[in-house]
Scaffold this motif. Structure first.
Motif, PDB file in Angstrom:
ATOM      1  N   LYS A  23       0.877  -1.257  -0.103  1.00 54.95           N
ATOM      2  CA  LYS A  23       0.066   0.052   0.109  1.00 54.95           C
ATOM      3  C   LYS A  23       0.933   1.191  -0.132  1.00 54.95           C
ATOM      4  O   LYS A  23       0.552   2.157  -0.739  1.00 54.95           O
ATOM      5  CB  LYS A  23      -0.998  -0.012   1.209  1.00 54.95           C
ATOM      6  CG  LYS A  23      -1.925   1.041   1.430  1.00 54.95           C
ATOM      7  CD  LYS A  23      -2.978   0.961   0.163  1.00 54.95           C
ATOM      8  CE  LYS A  23      -4.053   2.226   0.422  1.00 54.95           C
ATOM      9  NZ  LYS A  23      -4.981   2.168  -0.503  1.00 54.95           N
ATOM     10  N   VAL A  24       1.883   1.358   0.949  1.00 56.99           N
ATOM     11  CA  VAL A  24       2.857   2.392   0.847  1.00 56.99           C
ATOM     12  C   VAL A  24       3.597   2.564  -0.381  1.00 56.99           C
ATOM     13  O   VAL A  24       3.673   3.774  -0.807  1.00 56.99           O
ATOM     14  CB  VAL A  24       3.590   2.203   2.107  1.00 56.99           C
ATOM     15  CG1 VAL A  24       4.869   3.366   1.966  1.00 56.99           C
ATOM     16  CG2 VAL A  24       3.014   2.287   3.458  1.00 56.99           C
ATOM     17  N   SER A  25       4.014   1.587  -1.001  1.00 59.01           N
ATOM     18  CA  SER A  25       4.809   1.339  -2.150  1.00 59.01           C
ATOM     19  C   SER A  25       4.182   2.101  -3.560  1.00 59.01           C
ATOM     20  O   SER A  25       4.577   2.774  -4.074  1.00 59.01           O
ATOM     21  CB  SER A  25       5.506   0.137  -2.656  1.00 59.01           C
ATOM     22  OG  SER A  25       6.278  -0.308  -1.421  1.00 59.01           O
ATOM     23  N   LEU A  26       2.751   1.881  -3.452  1.00 60.89           N
ATOM     24  CA  LEU A  26       1.926   2.688  -4.559  1.00 60.89           C
ATOM     25  C   LEU A  26       1.976   3.719  -4.784  1.00 60.89           C
ATOM     26  O   LEU A  26       1.441   4.458  -5.655  1.00 60.89           O
ATOM     27  CB  LEU A  26       0.580   1.736  -4.254  1.00 60.89           C
ATOM     28  CG  LEU A  26       0.395   0.241  -4.771  1.00 60.89           C
ATOM     29  CD1 LEU A  26      -0.856  -0.262  -4.432  1.00 60.89           C
ATOM     30  CD2 LEU A  26       0.674  -0.037  -5.932  1.00 60.89           C
ATOM     31  N   TYR A  83      -7.401   1.169  -4.557  1.00 64.23           N
ATOM     32  CA  TYR A  83      -8.691   1.676  -4.464  1.00 64.23           C
ATOM     33  C   TYR A  83      -9.408   1.327  -3.157  1.00 64.23           C
ATOM     34  O   TYR A  83     -10.730   1.766  -3.203  1.00 64.23           O
ATOM     35  CB  TYR A  83      -9.696   1.191  -5.624  1.00 64.23           C
ATOM     36  CG  TYR A  83      -9.275   1.816  -7.046  1.00 64.23           C
ATOM     37  CD1 TYR A  83      -9.417   3.214  -7.625  1.00 64.23           C
ATOM     38  CD2 TYR A  83      -8.374   0.991  -8.074  1.00 64.23           C
ATOM     39  CE1 TYR A  83      -8.696   3.220  -8.875  1.00 64.23           C
ATOM     40  CE2 TYR A  83      -7.708   1.282  -9.057  1.00 64.23           C
ATOM     41  CZ  TYR A  83      -7.978   2.608  -9.375  1.00 64.23           C
ATOM     42  OH  TYR A  83      -7.141   3.039 -10.801  1.00 64.23           O
ATOM     43  N   THR A  84      -8.740   0.337  -2.308  1.00 64.04           N
ATOM     44  CA  THR A  84      -9.289  -0.059  -1.068  1.00 64.04           C
ATOM     45  C   THR A  84      -8.109   0.228  -0.153  1.00 64.04           C
ATOM     46  O   THR A  84      -6.902   0.461  -0.464  1.00 64.04           O
ATOM     47  CB  THR A  84      -9.811  -1.195  -1.424  1.00 64.04           C
ATOM     48  OG1 THR A  84     -10.522  -1.726  -0.273  1.00 64.04           O
ATOM     49  CG2 THR A  84      -8.676  -2.279  -1.498  1.00 64.04           C
ATOM     50  N   ILE A 130     -18.195  -5.143   3.679  1.00 63.61           N
ATOM     51  CA  ILE A 130     -16.918  -4.565   3.544  1.00 63.61           C
ATOM     52  C   ILE A 130     -16.810  -3.574   2.790  1.00 63.61           C
ATOM     53  O   ILE A 130     -15.826  -2.496   2.789  1.00 63.61           O
ATOM     54  CB  ILE A 130     -15.723  -5.796   3.897  1.00 63.61           C
ATOM     55  CG1 ILE A 130     -14.353  -4.935   4.558  1.00 63.61           C
ATOM     56  CG2 ILE A 130     -15.410  -6.074   2.362  1.00 63.61           C
ATOM     57  CD1 ILE A 130     -13.478  -6.441   4.693  1.00 63.61           C
ATOM     58  N   SER A 131     -17.435  -3.775   1.760  1.00 61.61           N
ATOM     59  CA  SER A 131     -17.466  -2.715   0.555  1.00 61.61           C
ATOM     60  C   SER A 131     -18.520  -1.367   0.690  1.00 61.61           C
ATOM     61  O   SER A 131     -18.118  -0.612  -0.055  1.00 61.61           O
ATOM     62  CB  SER A 131     -17.777  -3.137  -0.894  1.00 61.61           C
ATOM     63  OG  SER A 131     -17.110  -2.628  -1.785  1.00 61.61           O
ATOM     64  N   ILE A 137     -20.505  -3.171  -5.379  1.00 60.22           N
ATOM     65  CA  ILE A 137     -19.015  -3.463  -4.774  1.00 60.22           C
ATOM     66  C   ILE A 137     -18.000  -2.539  -5.255  1.00 60.22           C
ATOM     67  O   ILE A 137     -18.136  -2.056  -6.424  1.00 60.22           O
ATOM     68  CB  ILE A 137     -18.833  -4.790  -5.214  1.00 60.22           C
ATOM     69  CG1 ILE A 137     -19.966  -5.834  -4.608  1.00 60.22           C
ATOM     70  CG2 ILE A 137     -17.521  -5.083  -4.633  1.00 60.22           C
ATOM     71  CD1 ILE A 137     -19.938  -5.921  -3.195  1.00 60.22           C
ATOM     72  N   GLY A 138     -17.475  -1.912  -4.340  1.00 57.61           N
ATOM     73  CA  GLY A 138     -16.273  -0.922  -4.737  1.00 57.61           C
ATOM     74  C   GLY A 138     -15.342  -1.542  -5.862  1.00 57.61           C
ATOM     75  O   GLY A 138     -14.988  -2.850  -5.654  1.00 57.61           O
ATOM     76  N   LEU A 139     -14.802  -0.772  -6.552  1.00 53.54           N
ATOM     77  CA  LEU A 139     -13.603  -1.258  -7.659  1.00 53.54           C
ATOM     78  C   LEU A 139     -12.523  -2.024  -7.160  1.00 53.54           C
ATOM     79  O   LEU A 139     -12.051  -3.062  -7.321  1.00 53.54           O
ATOM     80  CB  LEU A 139     -13.068  -0.040  -8.292  1.00 53.54           C
ATOM     81  CG  LEU A 139     -12.111  -0.506  -9.434  1.00 53.54           C
ATOM     82  CD1 LEU A 139     -12.678  -1.518 -10.437  1.00 53.54           C
ATOM     83  CD2 LEU A 139     -11.685   0.884 -10.173  1.00 53.54           C
ATOM     84  N   GLY A 140     -12.042  -1.461  -5.827  1.00 47.16           N
ATOM     85  CA  GLY A 140     -10.907  -2.035  -5.320  1.00 47.16           C
ATOM     86  C   GLY A 140     -11.248  -3.428  -4.732  1.00 47.16           C
ATOM     87  O   GLY A 140     -10.403  -4.333  -4.705  1.00 47.16           O
TER      88      GLY A 140
END
Length: 280
Positions: A23-26, A83-84, A130-131, A137-140
């Motif tokens: 997540k951080v690297s993105l 995206y999540t 959870i979405s 439903i969320g894309l991520g």
């Protein structure tokens, strides 16, 4: 707990920590290029460590097929992470445990039962909650669900290719993941070299600990325990992933998201709570 099972638990902790690392690297590097660097480093390390032992040609074709499933699995996972949250990603990824019996039914004729259907319905309800439970439903989260489906294919195919040398099979799936990620990245993403400590920390951790060490420990020690116990241990991955996301990124599940995570975890445990006949 036996030594092999403690080792697999350690590998599961390593996998859980990859979620905040990715997540951080993105923030610094495109997602598929990240995979190219990650699996390129892992491929080089495996060659340096194992040499010719990893290059057995009889595992080449099976390794390509597994590499394809890993490419889609990790690709959907890391793009979904844009995206999540890392916590959502950890729990939704664990749905591979629920999807595996259905893939096994179609690929190798394994039987599915009523509890598998209950797990699937419970898991999909958890995914919806959870979405955000807002009618879609969320894309991520949707991409991460496809990641779980891809990993389910990989698990079943590993069972089908069980006759192959485990070390070379591990190497070739990592190698082909590197090749496929590199080709895709060159075609669709800008080429760049990560700058700064943060992206290289994430790359180094996921390549060395989350790939080379964890994959090698898995392939070596999973043979020393039962499939049931191994799956039970792997089901702890979303717990470690969510905990590390909270400690490192400050992410916390609450409300409907927390309920969704609980339902997903319940569906995973429903799949593994009954021991097969003859399981010690």
């Amino acid at each position: 707990m036996e030594r092999a099972e403690l080792t697999l638990l350690g590998a599961t902790v390593l996998w859980g920590l990859t979620f905040p690392a990715m997540k951080v690297s993105l923030t610094y590097i495109p997602p598929i290029l990240f995979l190219s660097y990650r699996f390129g480093i892992a491929t080089l390390l495996m060659l340096l460590i194992f040499g010719k032992r990893a290059l057995k040609r009889e595992s080449l074709t099976e390794g390509f097929i597994l590499g394809l499933t890993l490419f889609f699995g990790h690709g959907f996972q890391i793009v979904g992470l844009e995206y999540t949250t890392a916590s959502n990603s950890a729990f939704i990824t664990s749905l591979y445990v629920v999807f595996t019996p259905f893939i096994g039914y179609f690929l190798i004729g394994e039987r599915i039962g009523g509890k598998d259907l209950i797990s699937l319905v419970t898991a999909l309800t958890g995914l919806y909650l959870i979405s955000g439970a807002n009618g879609r439903i969320g894309l991520g989260d949707a991409l991460t669900a496809l990641c779980a489906l891809s990993f389910a294919f990989q698990i079943v195919l590993i069972q089908r290719f069980g006759y192959s040398d485990y070390l070379s099979l591990s190497f070739w799936q990592i190698f082909w993941n590197f090749i496929l990620s590199t080709v895709f990245s060159l075609l669709f993403e800008p080429l760049s070299i990560p700058e700064g400590l943060a992206p290289w920390t994430g790359l180094t951790y996921t390549a060395v600990f989350g790939t080379v060490i964890a994959f090698t420990l898995q392939t070596k020690y999973q043979r020393e325990t039962t499939a049931y116990r191994a799956t039970l241990i792997y089901s702890m991955e979303p717990i470690f992933g969510s905990l590390s996301a909270f400690l490192l990124l400050g992410e916390a599940l609450a409300g409907r998201s927390l309920l969704g995570a609980i339902l997903i975890l319940a569906s995973v445990w429903n799949e593994i709570r009954r021991k097969p006949e003859g399981t010690p």
